[in-house]
Write an enzyme that holds these catalytic residues in place. Sequence first.
Site, PDB file in Angstrom:
ATOM      1  N   SER A  91      -2.668  -6.982  -3.590  1.00 32.57           N
ATOM      2  CA  SER A  91      -3.673  -7.349  -2.773  1.00 32.57           C
ATOM      3  C   SER A  91      -5.061  -7.589  -3.305  1.00 32.57           C
ATOM      4  CB  SER A  91      -3.929  -5.974  -1.574  1.00 32.57           C
ATOM      5  OG  SER A  91      -4.845  -6.193  -0.753  1.00 32.57           O
ATOM      6  N   TYR A 134      -5.621   2.814   0.110  1.00 32.08           N
ATOM      7  CA  TYR A 134      -4.641   1.689  -0.105  1.00 32.08           C
ATOM      8  C   TYR A 134      -5.030   0.984  -1.266  1.00 32.08           C
ATOM      9  CZ  TYR A 134      -2.912  -3.161   1.086  1.00 32.08           C
ATOM     10  OH  TYR A 134      -2.387  -4.366   1.309  1.00 32.08           O
TER      11      TYR A 134
HETATM   12  N1  LIG Z   1      -1.353  -8.460   5.707  1.00 30.20           N
HETATM   13  C1  LIG Z   1      -2.309  -8.595   5.022  1.00 30.20           C
HETATM   14  O1  LIG Z   1      -3.498  -8.652   5.275  1.00 30.20           O
HETATM   15  C2  LIG Z   1      -2.200  -8.224   3.564  1.00 30.20           C
HETATM   16  C3  LIG Z   1      -3.237  -8.294   2.475  1.00 30.20           C
HETATM   17  C4  LIG Z   1      -2.979  -7.819   1.362  1.00 30.20           C
HETATM   18  C5  LIG Z   1      -1.552  -7.502   0.856  1.00 30.20           C
HETATM   19  N2  LIG Z   1      -0.579  -7.478   1.874  1.00 30.20           N
HETATM   20  C6  LIG Z   1       0.528  -6.747   1.395  1.00 30.20           C
HETATM   21  O2  LIG Z   1       1.793  -7.508   1.457  1.00 30.20           O
HETATM   22  C7  LIG Z   1       2.834  -6.951   1.848  1.00 30.20           C
HETATM   23  C8  LIG Z   1       3.430  -7.362   2.965  1.00 30.20           C
HETATM   24  O3  LIG Z   1       2.701  -7.012   4.328  1.00 30.20           O
HETATM   25  P1  LIG Z   1       2.555  -7.580   5.607  1.00 30.20           P
HETATM   26  O4  LIG Z   1       1.256  -8.137   5.803  1.00 30.20           O
HETATM   27  O5  LIG Z   1       3.619  -8.731   5.893  1.00 30.20           O
HETATM   28  O6  LIG Z   1       2.849  -6.305   6.614  1.00 30.20           O
HETATM   29  P2  LIG Z   1       3.830  -5.938   7.899  1.00 30.20           P
HETATM   30  O7  LIG Z   1       3.327  -4.634   8.042  1.00 30.20           O
HETATM   31  O8  LIG Z   1       3.815  -7.190   8.926  1.00 30.20           O
HETATM   32  O9  LIG Z   1       5.280  -5.806   6.790  1.00 30.20           O
HETATM   33  C9  LIG Z   1       5.406  -4.750   6.006  1.00 30.20           C
HETATM   34  C10 LIG Z   1       6.999  -4.509   6.007  1.00 30.20           C
HETATM   35  O10 LIG Z   1       7.366  -3.442   5.175  1.00 30.20           O
HETATM   36  C11 LIG Z   1       8.312  -2.610   5.965  1.00 30.20           C
HETATM   37  N3  LIG Z   1       8.137  -1.333   5.199  1.00 30.20           N
HETATM   38  C12 LIG Z   1       7.140  -0.107   5.572  1.00 30.20           C
HETATM   39  N4  LIG Z   1       7.636   0.755   5.045  1.00 30.20           N
HETATM   40  C13 LIG Z   1       8.781   0.415   4.402  1.00 30.20           C
HETATM   41  C14 LIG Z   1       9.694   1.461   3.499  1.00 30.20           C
HETATM   42  N5  LIG Z   1       9.472   2.557   3.440  1.00 30.20           N
HETATM   43  N6  LIG Z   1      10.982   0.595   3.188  1.00 30.20           N
HETATM   44  C15 LIG Z   1      11.132  -0.585   3.381  1.00 30.20           C
HETATM   45  N7  LIG Z   1      10.440  -1.467   4.111  1.00 30.20           N
HETATM   46  C16 LIG Z   1       9.257  -0.918   4.574  1.00 30.20           C
HETATM   47  C17 LIG Z   1       7.786  -2.681   7.269  1.00 30.20           C
HETATM   48  O11 LIG Z   1       8.852  -2.335   8.128  1.00 30.20           O
HETATM   49  C18 LIG Z   1       7.554  -4.172   7.388  1.00 30.20           C
HETATM   50  O12 LIG Z   1       8.539  -5.028   7.939  1.00 30.20           O
HETATM   51  C19 LIG Z   1       2.284  -5.404   1.812  1.00 30.20           C
HETATM   52  O13 LIG Z   1       2.822  -5.008   0.607  1.00 30.20           O
HETATM   53  C20 LIG Z   1       0.978  -5.479   2.063  1.00 30.20           C
HETATM   54  O14 LIG Z   1       0.154  -4.561   1.304  1.00 30.20           O
HETATM   55  C21 LIG Z   1      -0.923  -7.745   3.110  1.00 30.20           C
END
Ligand SMILES: NC(=O)c1ccc[n+]([C@@H]2O[C@H](COP(=O)([O-])OP(=O)(O)OC[C@H]3O[C@@H](n4cnc5c(N)ncnc54)[C@H](O)[C@@H]3O)[C@@H](O)[C@H]2O)c1
Length: 264
Positions: A144, A157
């Site tokens: 991130s 986080y």
């Molecule tokens: N959305 C943002 O703004 C953002 C920014 C920076 C980084 N990220 C990173 O990108 C990645 C995806 O995020 P997103 O925005 O699609 O979030 P999201 O919450 O839409 O998706 C995350 C997915 O991870 C799954 N998950 C949670 N715990 C789990 C576990 N123990 N085992 C397996 N799956 C699990 C959830 O069920 C979900 O489907 C994450 O690592 C997040 O930290 C997101």
Amino acid sequence: MNRLDGKVALLSGAARGIGAETARLMVEAGAKVVIGDVLDERGRETARTLGDAALYSRLDVTSEEDWRAAVAAALDRFGKLDILVNNAGLFLGKDIEAASLAEWARLCAVNLTGVFLGTKLCLPALREAARESAHGSAIVNLASTAGLVGSTQDPLYSMTKGGVTLFTKSAALEFARKGYRIRVNSMHPGTIDTDMGDQVLVARARNLGTNDIEAARRQVIDRLPIGRMGTPNDIAKGIVFLASDDAGFMTGAGLVVDGGITAQ
Ligand SMILES: NC(=O)c1ccc[n+]([C@@H]2O[C@H](COP(=O)([O-])OP(=O)(O)OC[C@H]3O[C@@H](n4cnc5c(N)ncnc54)[C@H](O)[C@@H]3O)[C@@H](O)[C@H]2O)c1
């Protein structure tokens, strides 16, 4: 560019959001994908929309047993594993003073232990595939911008994502030293419109002393040089690139896709 013909990928947390969009783009680019998640119904549905090129395997990233089953599913159905995307992640959205030890432990289990276990347990299959491939295998870890600079919304986080950033570099160096031909890179999204993106806006609104999510969204957008929030597609395109042979000279690197927020 960015073709993945004949490649097999395993993506954690791919039932929705960035992971689901990455799975879709990977299939479009010619790959077969295994979608891992704890949201069984949503994960099956995401896989179903991608047809024969995708399957769902229940994968709690904190469970060694689930990782073994997901790798076995990739090998049984598609014959090998070339790409791992450590995408599953949790956001907490609490200050240091408000967060509990149990919440920290849960965040660590998913965001850090999950990445370690995925890397370790996919390694034998990734090494095997690398032997047969011109450019080797690839791991992409979802860090991130909060893994590059401090987060105003979520210090815990940020601590886990900083760990993912340096684990990526260290794993890249270890596998290069051992001659495994597995590239390891990280993706650093800014604020992206997903369920997690909504959680970020809720935390920001709380810090502004309001329930108004739209006010928080406007504040995020005002600070973004590109003038809009990111979409899952913006990030998925970068992940597909890092996973593809076009990124064959990249390892231990981070790709920042954040609308310019960390340039300031
Ligand atoms: N959305 C943002 O703004 C953002 C920014 C920076 C980084 N990220 C990173 O990108 C990645 C995806 O995020 P997103 O925005 O699609 O979030 P999201 O919450 O839409 O998706 C995350 C997915 O991870 C799954 N998950 C949670 N715990 C789990 C576990 N123990 N085992 C397996 N799956 C699990 C959830 O069920 C979900 O489907 C994450 O690592 C997040 O930290 C997101």
